[in-house]
Design a protein around this motif. Sequence first.
Motif, PDB file in Angstrom:
ATOM      1  N   MET A 170       6.756   6.722  10.208  1.00  0.00           N
ATOM      2  CA  MET A 170       5.523   6.377  10.540  1.00  0.00           C
ATOM      3  C   MET A 170       4.548   6.391   9.432  1.00  0.00           C
ATOM      4  SD  MET A 170       5.490   5.346  13.671  1.00  0.00           S
ATOM      5  CE  MET A 170       6.767   4.652  13.285  1.00  0.00           C
ATOM      6  N   LEU A 171       4.668   7.559   8.869  1.00  0.00           N
ATOM      7  CA  LEU A 171       3.830   7.799   7.679  1.00  0.00           C
ATOM      8  C   LEU A 171       4.157   6.628   6.447  1.00  0.00           C
ATOM      9  CD1 LEU A 171       1.843   9.675   5.896  1.00  0.00           C
ATOM     10  CD2 LEU A 171       3.752  10.961   4.901  1.00  0.00           C
ATOM     11  N   GLN A 172       5.271   6.242   6.274  1.00  0.00           N
ATOM     12  CA  GLN A 172       5.467   5.313   5.209  1.00  0.00           C
ATOM     13  C   GLN A 172       4.689   3.908   5.847  1.00  0.00           C
ATOM     14  OE1 GLN A 172       9.577   5.236   5.189  1.00  0.00           O
ATOM     15  NE2 GLN A 172       9.693   6.568   3.367  1.00  0.00           N
ATOM     16  N   ALA A 173       4.897   3.502   7.288  1.00  0.00           N
ATOM     17  CA  ALA A 173       4.302   2.439   7.711  1.00  0.00           C
ATOM     18  C   ALA A 173       2.724   2.468   7.737  1.00  0.00           C
ATOM     19  CB  ALA A 173       4.522   2.284   9.052  1.00  0.00           C
ATOM     20  N   GLN A 174       2.218   3.436   7.789  1.00  0.00           N
ATOM     21  CA  GLN A 174       0.921   3.848   7.538  1.00  0.00           C
ATOM     22  C   GLN A 174       0.172   3.651   6.293  1.00  0.00           C
ATOM     23  OE1 GLN A 174      -0.057   7.776   9.417  1.00  0.00           O
ATOM     24  NE2 GLN A 174      -0.235   6.800  11.531  1.00  0.00           N
ATOM     25  N   MET A 175       1.010   4.030   5.178  1.00  0.00           N
ATOM     26  CA  MET A 175       0.871   4.260   3.744  1.00  0.00           C
ATOM     27  C   MET A 175       1.005   2.742   2.968  1.00  0.00           C
ATOM     28  SD  MET A 175      -0.963   7.050   3.638  1.00  0.00           S
ATOM     29  CE  MET A 175      -0.962   6.978   1.896  1.00  0.00           C
ATOM     30  N   ALA A 176       1.895   1.841   3.936  1.00  0.00           N
ATOM     31  CA  ALA A 176       2.031   0.615   3.295  1.00  0.00           C
ATOM     32  C   ALA A 176       0.902  -0.209   2.885  1.00  0.00           C
ATOM     33  CB  ALA A 176       3.000  -0.049   4.299  1.00  0.00           C
ATOM     34  N   GLY A 177       0.810  -0.604   1.547  1.00  0.00           N
ATOM     35  CA  GLY A 177      -0.159  -1.448   1.025  1.00  0.00           C
ATOM     36  C   GLY A 177      -1.300  -0.675   0.486  1.00  0.00           C
ATOM     37  N   GLU A 178      -1.499   0.749   0.847  1.00  0.00           N
ATOM     38  CA  GLU A 178      -2.644   1.459   0.427  1.00  0.00           C
ATOM     39  C   GLU A 178      -2.756   1.722  -1.104  1.00  0.00           C
ATOM     40  OE1 GLU A 178      -5.129   2.810   2.375  1.00  0.00           O
ATOM     41  OE2 GLU A 178      -4.311   1.293   3.694  1.00  0.00           O
TER      42      GLU A 178
ATOM     43  N   GLU B  75      -1.720  -0.678  -3.253  1.00  0.00           N
ATOM     44  CA  GLU B  75      -2.554  -1.808  -3.791  1.00  0.00           C
ATOM     45  C   GLU B  75      -4.021  -1.979  -3.440  1.00  0.00           C
ATOM     46  OE1 GLU B  75       0.382  -1.701  -1.981  1.00  0.00           O
ATOM     47  OE2 GLU B  75       1.894  -2.452  -3.439  1.00  0.00           O
ATOM     48  N   ASN B  76      -4.299  -1.302  -2.189  1.00  0.00           N
ATOM     49  CA  ASN B  76      -5.800  -1.495  -1.603  1.00  0.00           C
ATOM     50  C   ASN B  76      -6.718  -0.494  -2.940  1.00  0.00           C
ATOM     51  OD1 ASN B  76      -5.005  -3.076   0.282  1.00  0.00           O
ATOM     52  ND2 ASN B  76      -4.976  -1.354   1.820  1.00  0.00           N
ATOM     53  N   ALA B  77      -5.953   0.459  -3.308  1.00  0.00           N
ATOM     54  CA  ALA B  77      -6.743   1.386  -4.315  1.00  0.00           C
ATOM     55  C   ALA B  77      -6.605   0.888  -5.672  1.00  0.00           C
ATOM     56  CB  ALA B  77      -6.073   2.716  -4.196  1.00  0.00           C
ATOM     57  N   GLY B  78      -6.118  -0.176  -5.692  1.00  0.00           N
ATOM     58  CA  GLY B  78      -5.889  -0.983  -7.154  1.00  0.00           C
ATOM     59  C   GLY B  78      -4.822  -0.286  -7.897  1.00  0.00           C
ATOM     60  N   LEU B  79      -3.790   0.428  -7.368  1.00  0.00           N
ATOM     61  CA  LEU B  79      -2.667   1.017  -8.082  1.00  0.00           C
ATOM     62  C   LEU B  79      -1.590  -0.064  -8.058  1.00  0.00           C
ATOM     63  CD1 LEU B  79      -3.004   4.493  -6.806  1.00  0.00           C
ATOM     64  CD2 LEU B  79      -3.877   3.677  -9.041  1.00  0.00           C
ATOM     65  N   THR B  80      -1.423  -0.859  -8.894  1.00  0.00           N
ATOM     66  CA  THR B  80      -0.502  -2.115  -9.011  1.00  0.00           C
ATOM     67  C   THR B  80       0.581  -1.822  -9.788  1.00  0.00           C
ATOM     68  OG1 THR B  80      -1.783  -3.211 -10.444  1.00  0.00           O
ATOM     69  CG2 THR B  80      -2.241  -3.748  -8.165  1.00  0.00           C
ATOM     70  N   SER B  81       0.744  -0.841 -10.616  1.00  0.00           N
ATOM     71  CA  SER B  81       1.957  -0.314 -11.272  1.00  0.00           C
ATOM     72  C   SER B  81       2.263   1.064 -11.394  1.00  0.00           C
ATOM     73  CB  SER B  81       1.575  -1.160 -12.698  1.00  0.00           C
ATOM     74  OG  SER B  81       0.877  -0.063 -13.291  1.00  0.00           O
TER      75      SER B  81
ATOM     76  N   LEU C 278      -3.590   7.711 -12.840  1.00  0.00           N
ATOM     77  CA  LEU C 278      -4.349   8.397 -11.702  1.00  0.00           C
ATOM     78  C   LEU C 278      -3.984   9.895 -11.645  1.00  0.00           C
ATOM     79  CD1 LEU C 278      -6.345   8.470  -9.534  1.00  0.00           C
ATOM     80  CD2 LEU C 278      -4.655   7.594  -7.795  1.00  0.00           C
ATOM     81  N   VAL C 279      -2.825  10.250 -11.586  1.00  0.00           N
ATOM     82  CA  VAL C 279      -2.298  11.595 -11.410  1.00  0.00           C
ATOM     83  C   VAL C 279      -2.642  12.436 -12.798  1.00  0.00           C
ATOM     84  CG1 VAL C 279      -0.206  13.013 -11.555  1.00  0.00           C
ATOM     85  CG2 VAL C 279      -0.283  11.125 -10.009  1.00  0.00           C
ATOM     86  N   LYS C 280      -2.654  11.953 -13.809  1.00  0.00           N
ATOM     87  CA  LYS C 280      -3.176  12.484 -14.806  1.00  0.00           C
ATOM     88  C   LYS C 280      -4.639  12.878 -14.854  1.00  0.00           C
ATOM     89  CE  LYS C 280       0.048  10.582 -18.328  1.00  0.00           C
ATOM     90  NZ  LYS C 280       0.506   9.962 -19.533  1.00  0.00           N
ATOM     91  N   GLU C 281      -5.424  11.836 -14.348  1.00  0.00           N
ATOM     92  CA  GLU C 281      -7.033  11.965 -14.243  1.00  0.00           C
ATOM     93  C   GLU C 281      -7.034  13.377 -12.998  1.00  0.00           C
ATOM     94  OE1 GLU C 281      -9.086   8.543 -13.132  1.00  0.00           O
ATOM     95  OE2 GLU C 281      -7.801   7.401 -14.467  1.00  0.00           O
TER      96      GLU C 281
END
Length: 91
Positions: free
Chosen positions: A57-65, A67-73, A80-83
């Motif tokens: 359920m968590l994976q389904a809710q997080m799917a695509g998030e 990409e929505n946040a601009g994290l495409t790689s 982001l983690v370093k920041e």
Amino acid sequence: MIANTFIDNAKVMSKGQITIPKDIREILGISCGDRVTFVVENGSVRLINSAVYAMQMLQAQMAGEAENAGLTSDNAVVNLVKEIRAESEGE
């Protein structure tokens, strides 16, 4: 028998209780004290290890998030983690 299908049965006792057969418990990775989730769909019931179901359920809710946040790689995620770590260390 259909591939990836395992069939077993159990008797319903007076209080509606059943014993989940050992082979089924092993396949689902459940043991004494674990919780199970019943999913009813179109007159059929699926029995799922509750911890596995929660993760699905968590994976389904997080799917695509990402990409929505601009994290495409992977590199974008690492940056982001370093920041976030730098901010938490007060740098």
